[in-house]
Design an enzyme around this catalytic site. Sequence first.
Site, PDB file in Angstrom:
ATOM      1  N   CYS B  87      -8.904  -3.791 -30.585  1.00 49.83           N
ATOM      2  CA  CYS B  87      -8.894  -2.342 -30.328  1.00 49.83           C
ATOM      3  C   CYS B  87      -7.539  -1.934 -29.737  1.00 49.83           C
ATOM      4  CB  CYS B  87     -10.083  -1.996 -29.434  1.00 49.83           C
ATOM      5  SG  CYS B  87     -10.540  -0.256 -29.516  1.00 49.83           S
ATOM      6  N   HIS B 195     -14.864  -4.963 -32.113  1.00 49.40           N
ATOM      7  CA  HIS B 195     -14.931  -5.758 -30.880  1.00 49.40           C
ATOM      8  C   HIS B 195     -15.819  -6.992 -31.032  1.00 49.40           C
ATOM      9  CE1 HIS B 195     -13.094  -2.853 -28.012  1.00 49.40           C
ATOM     10  NE2 HIS B 195     -13.513  -1.950 -28.880  1.00 49.40           N
ATOM     11  N   GLU B 197     -15.945  -9.449 -29.092  1.00 48.70           N
ATOM     12  CA  GLU B 197     -16.395  -9.873 -27.750  1.00 48.70           C
ATOM     13  C   GLU B 197     -17.629  -9.105 -27.301  1.00 48.70           C
ATOM     14  OE1 GLU B 197     -14.053  -7.743 -28.289  1.00 48.70           O
ATOM     15  OE2 GLU B 197     -13.960  -6.260 -26.680  1.00 48.70           O
TER      16      GLU B 197
END
Lengths: 80, 220
Positions: B87, B195, B197
């Site tokens: 991002c 994302h 994560e």
Amino acid sequence: MKAVVHVELKPGVLDPQGKAIAHALNGLGFEDVSGARVGKVITLDLGDADAANAEQRVAEMCEKLLANTVIERYRVEIEG
Amino acid sequence: MKSAVIVFPGSNCDRDAHDALALMTGSAPSMVWHRETDLPAGLDLIMVPGGFSYGDYLRSGAIAGRSPVMREVAKAAEGGTPVLGVCNGFQVLTETGLLPGALLRNAGLNFVCKIADLDVANSQTRFTAAYSGPARIGIPVAHHDGNYFADEETLDRLEGEGQVAFRYAEDINGSARRIAGVMNERGNVLGMMPHPERAVDPVLGGADGRAVFESLMGAA
């Protein structure tokens, strides 16, 4: 001495913000607006008294930080 | 696996990155502040997290890209250390010149926040090897400036060299050729808007991001 840096998206790079502005102006009755591009103006206060030197320094600043030359172009005006 | 997360003023996915790395690798990453001029020795991964570094002033990622720590990250990348920018981290990596192209305002002008369907465009990379072939996966996105731009020649080269790692299954932000993640030529730097994560535990809505970290651990 002041330097005025104009940064704008290169021609051909989509500017959705400009498009929205043109569309809104059309909606207000300004049908003659066929496009709008949004840029930035950055005014720098400079200690340098030599205009030619200042212009070169500011161009370097544009290349290193003020503009992303992948998508933007810039123009520098030096004011006495 | 030894990892580090870079933290800028305005980073807000650094703790997500920390928790995902701790969960996936079994050891907590070092958190490295933007003013540092040294990175821990022997890193197997540097993660540049999402957020709004320096308030995204000037351009998203522009100021962060010139911070002291990024010079060290660039050196590490040149030395072959894997770097993952997510991002805002992707924006920072394009601003430093570690990745080609730039991220523009989303074509629809809206902040896009949802689980995006992605296609793994190249599963032969150190970031994607744990995906089985050209998989369709769901990974969260949350961004305003995710519209990937590069000139046609660069895009052709990226595709020809297999540097496109992920593609949006459908257009969500105007990205050229629906590119969601790209690598450098050497294949050790990946930037992606989605994302991974945030997708390492089914409790949080999906675990399709785990394979990114599994791939890196397999390669480390």
